[in-house]
Design a protein around this motif. Structure first.
Motif, short mmCIF file in Angstrom:
data_model
loop_
_atom_site.label_atom_id
_atom_site.label_comp_id
_atom_site.label_asym_id
_atom_site.label_seq_id
_atom_site.Cartn_x
_atom_site.Cartn_y
_atom_site.Cartn_z
N TRP A 10 -0.43 11.38 -1.90
CA TRP A 10 -1.50 11.18 -2.98
C TRP A 10 -0.48 10.38 -4.02
O TRP A 10 -1.41 9.44 -4.42
N LEU A 11 0.71 10.54 -4.41
CA LEU A 11 1.22 9.43 -5.41
C LEU A 11 1.30 8.01 -4.77
O LEU A 11 1.10 6.99 -5.44
N VAL A 12 1.76 8.09 -3.61
CA VAL A 12 1.82 6.80 -2.92
C VAL A 12 0.59 5.98 -2.79
O VAL A 12 0.33 4.79 -2.89
N LEU A 13 -0.56 6.89 -2.54
CA LEU A 13 -2.05 6.39 -2.54
C LEU A 13 -2.37 5.76 -3.91
O LEU A 13 -3.06 4.73 -4.01
N LEU A 14 -1.92 6.54 -5.00
CA LEU A 14 -2.35 5.97 -6.14
C LEU A 14 -1.64 4.64 -6.54
O LEU A 14 -2.01 3.67 -7.12
N LEU A 15 -0.30 4.67 -6.25
CA LEU A 15 0.44 3.20 -6.19
C LEU A 15 -0.12 2.19 -5.33
O LEU A 15 -0.22 1.06 -5.89
N PHE A 51 1.13 -1.93 2.66
CA PHE A 51 2.22 -1.12 2.92
C PHE A 51 2.03 0.52 2.33
O PHE A 51 2.28 1.53 3.42
N CYS A 52 1.70 0.63 1.20
CA CYS A 52 1.65 1.84 0.44
C CYS A 52 0.52 2.57 0.93
O CYS A 52 0.58 3.88 1.22
N LEU A 53 -0.65 2.16 1.28
CA LEU A 53 -1.71 2.55 1.85
C LEU A 53 -1.27 3.27 3.32
O LEU A 53 -1.69 4.37 3.64
N SER A 54 -0.80 2.49 4.25
CA SER A 54 -0.30 2.93 5.44
C SER A 54 0.54 4.37 5.38
O SER A 54 0.74 5.23 6.18
N VAL A 55 1.76 4.00 4.53
CA VAL A 55 2.59 5.22 4.15
C VAL A 55 1.66 6.46 3.52
O VAL A 55 1.81 7.62 4.14
N ALA A 56 0.58 6.12 2.70
CA ALA A 56 -0.01 7.28 2.20
C ALA A 56 -0.90 7.79 3.57
O ALA A 56 -1.05 9.49 3.45
N LEU A 57 -1.61 7.20 4.45
CA LEU A 57 -2.33 7.67 5.26
C LEU A 57 -1.46 8.75 6.36
O LEU A 57 -2.15 9.16 7.16
N LYS A 58 -0.34 8.45 6.37
CA LYS A 58 0.52 9.56 7.13
C LYS A 58 0.12 11.01 6.75
O LYS A 58 0.42 11.89 7.58
#
Length: 120
Positions: A10-15, A51-58
């Motif tokens: 969730w933090l990465v998604l906010l980023l 990039f951040c979206l793809s990480v968050a979607l994990k």
């Protein structure tokens, strides 16, 4: 997924949402990619947000993650557009932005794990 991994997602998604706002603002400033400086920054924001979206979607379902990401980008760009560009934030726009924000909050709340029933 629950616990710290979910929180990090969730933090990465906010980023990713913050980078999406940066992308929207800089792509506007690039004036159709005709201004080199703005264009280069827009491309950098674009790559960072993806990039951040793809990480968050994990750790977040794709439908939920994408909806939150898009909502954050839309609201952020609409709120900051008048700050950086000659754009208006009318009461009607402000109302509908509030609706988007409420929807994003409700989506986040809906992602909470269900409490386990007491065993008797």
């Amino acid at each position: 997924m629950t616990g710290p991994g979910k929180t990090v997602s969730w933090l990465v998604l906010l980023l990713a949402g913050a980078f999406e706002v940066g992308y929207a603002l800089t792509v506007n400033g690039s004036q159709g990619f005709t201004r080199l400086g703005w264009s280069l920054v827009a491309v950098a924001f674009f790559l960072l947000t993806l990039f951040c979206l793809s990480v968050a979607l994990k750790g977040i379902d794709v439908g939920l993650g994408y909806a939150v990401w898009a909502g954050l980008g839309a609201v952020g760009a609409a709120l900051l557009g008048p700050v950086f560009f000659d754009e208006a934030l009318t009461p009607a726009r402000a109302f509908w932005l509030a609706v988007i924000i409420a929807g994003v909050v409700w989506l986040k709340l809906a992602d909470r794990p269900e409490p386990e029933a007491a065993q008797g």
